[in-house]
Design a protein around this motif. Structure first.
Motif, PDB file in Angstrom:
ATOM      1  N   LEU A  31      80.519 123.175  79.445  1.00 27.11           N
ATOM      2  CA  LEU A  31      80.229 121.962  80.214  1.00 27.11           C
ATOM      3  C   LEU A  31      79.664 122.289  81.591  1.00 27.11           C
ATOM      4  CD1 LEU A  31      83.196 119.550  79.435  1.00 27.11           C
ATOM      5  CD2 LEU A  31      80.950 119.660  78.404  1.00 27.11           C
ATOM      6  N   ALA A  32      79.081 123.456  81.727  1.00 24.20           N
ATOM      7  CA  ALA A  32      78.528 123.851  83.020  1.00 24.20           C
ATOM      8  C   ALA A  32      77.226 123.127  83.335  1.00 24.20           C
ATOM      9  CB  ALA A  32      78.302 125.361  83.053  1.00 24.20           C
ATOM     10  N   THR A  33      76.586 122.554  82.321  1.00 27.67           N
ATOM     11  CA  THR A  33      75.297 121.890  82.515  1.00 27.67           C
ATOM     12  C   THR A  33      75.347 120.470  81.965  1.00 27.67           C
ATOM     13  OG1 THR A  33      74.423 122.639  80.378  1.00 27.67           O
ATOM     14  CG2 THR A  33      74.111 124.105  82.280  1.00 27.67           C
ATOM     15  N   ALA A  34      74.377 119.677  82.391  1.00 30.46           N
ATOM     16  CA  ALA A  34      74.283 118.304  81.898  1.00 30.46           C
ATOM     17  C   ALA A  34      74.037 118.280  80.391  1.00 30.46           C
ATOM     18  CB  ALA A  34      73.167 117.570  82.637  1.00 30.46           C
ATOM     19  N   GLY A  35      73.206 119.208  79.911  1.00 31.72           N
ATOM     20  CA  GLY A  35      72.945 119.268  78.475  1.00 31.72           C
ATOM     21  C   GLY A  35      74.199 119.567  77.678  1.00 31.72           C
ATOM     22  N   GLY A  36      75.046 120.436  78.218  1.00 32.55           N
ATOM     23  CA  GLY A  36      76.299 120.745  77.543  1.00 32.55           C
ATOM     24  C   GLY A  36      77.220 119.543  77.469  1.00 32.55           C
ATOM     25  N   LEU A  37      77.224 118.730  78.533  1.00 25.32           N
ATOM     26  CA  LEU A  37      78.060 117.526  78.537  1.00 25.32           C
ATOM     27  C   LEU A  37      77.575 116.526  77.488  1.00 25.32           C
ATOM     28  CD1 LEU A  37      80.319 115.834  79.839  1.00 25.32           C
ATOM     29  CD2 LEU A  37      78.598 114.967  81.445  1.00 25.32           C
ATOM     30  N   ALA A 113      85.308 117.323  94.962  1.00 27.61           N
ATOM     31  CA  ALA A 113      84.951 117.982  93.704  1.00 27.61           C
ATOM     32  C   ALA A 113      83.482 117.720  93.405  1.00 27.61           C
ATOM     33  CB  ALA A 113      85.816 117.465  92.559  1.00 27.61           C
ATOM     34  N   GLN A 114      82.887 118.657  92.690  1.00 27.62           N
ATOM     35  CA  GLN A 114      81.509 118.476  92.230  1.00 27.62           C
ATOM     36  C   GLN A 114      81.542 118.034  90.778  1.00 27.62           C
ATOM     37  OE1 GLN A 114      78.957 121.938  92.130  1.00 27.62           O
ATOM     38  NE2 GLN A 114      77.138 120.709  92.540  1.00 27.62           N
ATOM     39  N   THR A 115      80.881 116.931  90.506  1.00 27.36           N
ATOM     40  CA  THR A 115      80.918 116.375  89.163  1.00 27.36           C
ATOM     41  C   THR A 115      79.526 115.901  88.759  1.00 27.36           C
ATOM     42  OG1 THR A 115      82.041 114.756  87.746  1.00 27.36           O
ATOM     43  CG2 THR A 115      81.564 114.085  90.006  1.00 27.36           C
ATOM     44  N   PHE A 116      79.467 115.145  87.663  1.00 22.18           N
ATOM     45  CA  PHE A 116      78.187 114.691  87.129  1.00 22.18           C
ATOM     46  C   PHE A 116      77.870 113.276  87.613  1.00 22.18           C
ATOM     47  CE2 PHE A 116      79.627 117.798  83.962  1.00 22.18           C
ATOM     48  CZ  PHE A 116      78.484 118.568  83.796  1.00 22.18           C
ATOM     49  N   SER A 117      76.602 113.039  87.890  1.00 22.47           N
ATOM     50  CA  SER A 117      76.123 111.675  88.107  1.00 22.47           C
ATOM     51  C   SER A 117      75.357 111.250  86.858  1.00 22.47           C
ATOM     52  CB  SER A 117      75.215 111.602  89.334  1.00 22.47           C
ATOM     53  OG  SER A 117      74.061 112.412  89.155  1.00 22.47           O
ATOM     54  N   ALA A 118      75.457 109.969  86.516  1.00 21.52           N
ATOM     55  CA  ALA A 118      74.814 109.464  85.300  1.00 21.52           C
ATOM     56  C   ALA A 118      73.818 108.364  85.654  1.00 21.52           C
ATOM     57  CB  ALA A 118      75.864 108.925  84.336  1.00 21.52           C
ATOM     58  N   ARG A 119      72.719 108.349  84.948  1.00 22.65           N
ATOM     59  CA  ARG A 119      71.751 107.258  85.104  1.00 22.65           C
ATOM     60  C   ARG A 119      71.316 106.806  83.713  1.00 22.65           C
ATOM     61  NH1 ARG A 119      69.006 111.982  85.883  1.00 22.65           N
ATOM     62  NH2 ARG A 119      67.004 112.207  84.790  1.00 22.65           N
ATOM     63  N   LYS A 120      71.208 105.510  83.568  1.00 20.34           N
ATOM     64  CA  LYS A 120      70.842 104.956  82.267  1.00 20.34           C
ATOM     65  C   LYS A 120      69.334 104.848  82.154  1.00 20.34           C
ATOM     66  CE  LYS A 120      72.001 101.271  79.027  1.00 20.34           C
ATOM     67  NZ  LYS A 120      72.766 100.024  78.810  1.00 20.34           N
ATOM     68  N   GLU A 121      68.816 105.337  81.053  1.00 21.96           N
ATOM     69  CA  GLU A 121      67.388 105.243  80.758  1.00 21.96           C
ATOM     70  C   GLU A 121      67.234 104.735  79.332  1.00 21.96           C
ATOM     71  OE1 GLU A 121      65.363 108.866  81.510  1.00 21.96           O
ATOM     72  OE2 GLU A 121      65.908 108.945  83.642  1.00 21.96           O
ATOM     73  N   GLY A 122      66.842 103.485  79.205  1.00 17.48           N
ATOM     74  CA  GLY A 122      66.727 102.882  77.879  1.00 17.48           C
ATOM     75  C   GLY A 122      68.097 102.701  77.260  1.00 17.48           C
ATOM     76  N   ASN A 123      68.281 103.265  76.077  1.00 17.21           N
ATOM     77  CA  ASN A 123      69.552 103.123  75.366  1.00 17.21           C
ATOM     78  C   ASN A 123      70.455 104.348  75.493  1.00 17.21           C
ATOM     79  OD1 ASN A 123      68.901 100.542  74.384  1.00 17.21           O
ATOM     80  ND2 ASN A 123      67.710 101.426  72.694  1.00 17.21           N
ATOM     81  N   HIS A 126      71.402 109.896  81.103  1.00 14.48           N
ATOM     82  CA  HIS A 126      71.056 111.251  81.522  1.00 14.48           C
ATOM     83  C   HIS A 126      71.983 111.648  82.671  1.00 14.48           C
ATOM     84  CE1 HIS A 126      67.364 111.688  79.113  1.00 14.48           C
ATOM     85  NE2 HIS A 126      67.254 110.376  79.280  1.00 14.48           N
ATOM     86  N   TYR A 127      72.326 112.921  82.702  1.00 16.78           N
ATOM     87  CA  TYR A 127      73.296 113.412  83.680  1.00 16.78           C
ATOM     88  C   TYR A 127      72.689 114.508  84.550  1.00 16.78           C
ATOM     89  CZ  TYR A 127      76.951 111.054  80.977  1.00 16.78           C
ATOM     90  OH  TYR A 127      77.723 110.111  80.337  1.00 16.78           O
ATOM     91  N   ASP A 128      73.213 114.588  85.766  1.00 18.69           N
ATOM     92  CA  ASP A 128      72.904 115.689  86.678  1.00 18.69           C
ATOM     93  C   ASP A 128      74.210 116.168  87.296  1.00 18.69           C
ATOM     94  OD1 ASP A 128      69.931 115.857  86.699  1.00 18.69           O
ATOM     95  OD2 ASP A 128      70.114 113.786  87.417  1.00 18.69           O
ATOM     96  N   ARG A 129      74.335 117.485  87.456  1.00 20.82           N
ATOM     97  CA  ARG A 129      75.539 118.048  88.094  1.00 20.82           C
ATOM     98  C   ARG A 129      75.270 118.153  89.598  1.00 20.82           C
ATOM     99  NH1 ARG A 129      79.524 121.947  86.441  1.00 20.82           N
ATOM    100  NH2 ARG A 129      81.223 121.740  87.957  1.00 20.82           N
ATOM    101  N   ASP A 130      75.233 117.002  90.258  1.00 22.38           N
ATOM    102  CA  ASP A 130      74.823 116.993  91.662  1.00 22.38           C
ATOM    103  C   ASP A 130      75.657 116.043  92.520  1.00 22.38           C
ATOM    104  OD1 ASP A 130      74.006 114.571  90.654  1.00 22.38           O
ATOM    105  OD2 ASP A 130      71.925 114.730  91.311  1.00 22.38           O
ATOM    106  N   LYS A 131      76.768 115.588  92.002  1.00 24.51           N
ATOM    107  CA  LYS A 131      77.536 114.558  92.695  1.00 24.51           C
ATOM    108  C   LYS A 131      78.802 115.149  93.306  1.00 24.51           C
ATOM    109  CE  LYS A 131      79.366 109.880  91.927  1.00 24.51           C
ATOM    110  NZ  LYS A 131      79.607 108.842  90.896  1.00 24.51           N
ATOM    111  N   THR A 132      79.019 114.885  94.588  1.00 25.70           N
ATOM    112  CA  THR A 132      80.242 115.309  95.267  1.00 25.70           C
ATOM    113  C   THR A 132      81.092 114.081  95.550  1.00 25.70           C
ATOM    114  OG1 THR A 132      79.128 117.202  96.285  1.00 25.70           O
ATOM    115  CG2 THR A 132      81.195 116.481  97.279  1.00 25.70           C
TER     116      THR A 132
END
Length: 297
Positions: A31-37, A113-123, A126-132
């Motif tokens: 789970l180190a990357t957005a793709g893994g999540l 903590a550093q965690t994932f941010s999520a954004r909705k695109e269509g249905n 997508h995630y980025d590991r950039d949220k504190t």
């Protein structure tokens, strides 16, 4: 004036080198990357949409399990205040509870903590590991049969990173007790031992397999966001060293010798610093025809 070697000779009643405090980071490589999540949510959990709501549900279920553990076993839950010294609370409750090989208490603190941010695109999402964020972290303060006082801290947000804190001195004390070897302790270390050689041999035995064993033991015994099935599928924590402290304890036969040793060490360090310090730049002054000031050359 005596040098350091002369001060030590014949005046040290105990000398022992040991791992002291050891802070280990627990991370989930999968789970180190957005793709893994996303892969975890869609492939492992079988959800068609990798919604962040799924992560919230996992956290909520885990928090419920932690509260149930505390209720069933009568474990105190302490909500730490900002700036409160956790070690002082832990020492007091360890003395009050006096349990062996059990959870002493559970602490809850809001920390970064550093965690994932999520954004909705269509249905989909997508995630980025950039949220504190500042979120609850759960501290499991434990008395372990082999390691004595330890704690395991778990973040309540994905990817649920954790920290394990151990102390090599405390591990050595438990081993000496099992051997029936008499010793006296300092606040964090040893003052004396009936067999100094065995003490050093004991300290030298602490290795990665002992740390891995105690880590896995408490992963099995504590409620965690990951089930045994998840860990069998490869979603399991791995440890890396965050900070390791190694101590050399030397006990002098007289306090005066300890003071002399300290003063000589300080003197040697000041001399070394003076030798490394660059020579001062020359300073010159020249007359300014249109003013009364001086300038450095």
């Amino acid at each position: 004036m005596a040098n350091i070697n002369e001060l030590l000779e014949g005046h040290v009643t105990l000398e022992v080198e040991s791992i002291d405090r050891l802070y280990l980071n627990g991370y989930l490589p999968s789970l180190a990357t957005a793709g893994g999540l996303v892969h975890f949510l869609t492939e492992h959990l079988g959800k068609p949409i990798p919604s962040p709501a799924l992560l919230g549900q996992m956290t909520q279920a885990w928090v419920v399990a932690v509260k149930a553990l505390a209720s069933e076993q009568g474990i105190p839950v302490v909500h730490f205040q900002h700036g409160q010294r956790k070690d002082e609370v832990a020492n007091r409750l360890r003395q009050q509870r006096g349990v062996l090989d059990q959870v002493v208490f559970i602490g809850v603190a809001q920390e970064k903590a550093q965690t994932f941010s999520a954004r909705k695109e269509g249905n989909t999402f997508h995630y980025d590991r950039d949220k504190t964020v500042y979120v609850n972290h759960y501290y499991f303060y434990i008395d372990d049969e082999d390691f004595g006082p330890i704690f395991l801290k778990v973040c309540s947000y994905a990817p649920w990173s954790l920290k394990l804190c151990l102390n090599g001195h405390e591990w050595a004390k438990r081993q000496l007790e099992k051997q029936g070897l008499a010793f006296e302790t300092l606040d964090n270390g040893f003052r004396s031992c009936a067999d100094p050689k065995k003490l050093q041999e004991t300290c030298d035995r602490l290795g990665p397999e002992d740390i891995e064993r105690v880590f896995r033991k408490w992963l099995r015994r504590l409620p965690l966001p990951w089930s045994g099935k998840d860990r069998e599928a490869g979603y399991d924590w791995q440890l890396s060293i965050g900070q390791m402290e190694v101590s050399l304890t030397q006990i002098f036969d007289r306090p005066q010798k300890g003071r002399e040793f300290f003063e000589e060490v300080m003197r040697d360090n000041r001399s070394a610093a003076d030798n490394d310090r660059p020579a001062p730049r020359p300073f010159a002054a020249r007359a300014c025809p249109h003013g009364n000031g001086n300038s450095a050359a």
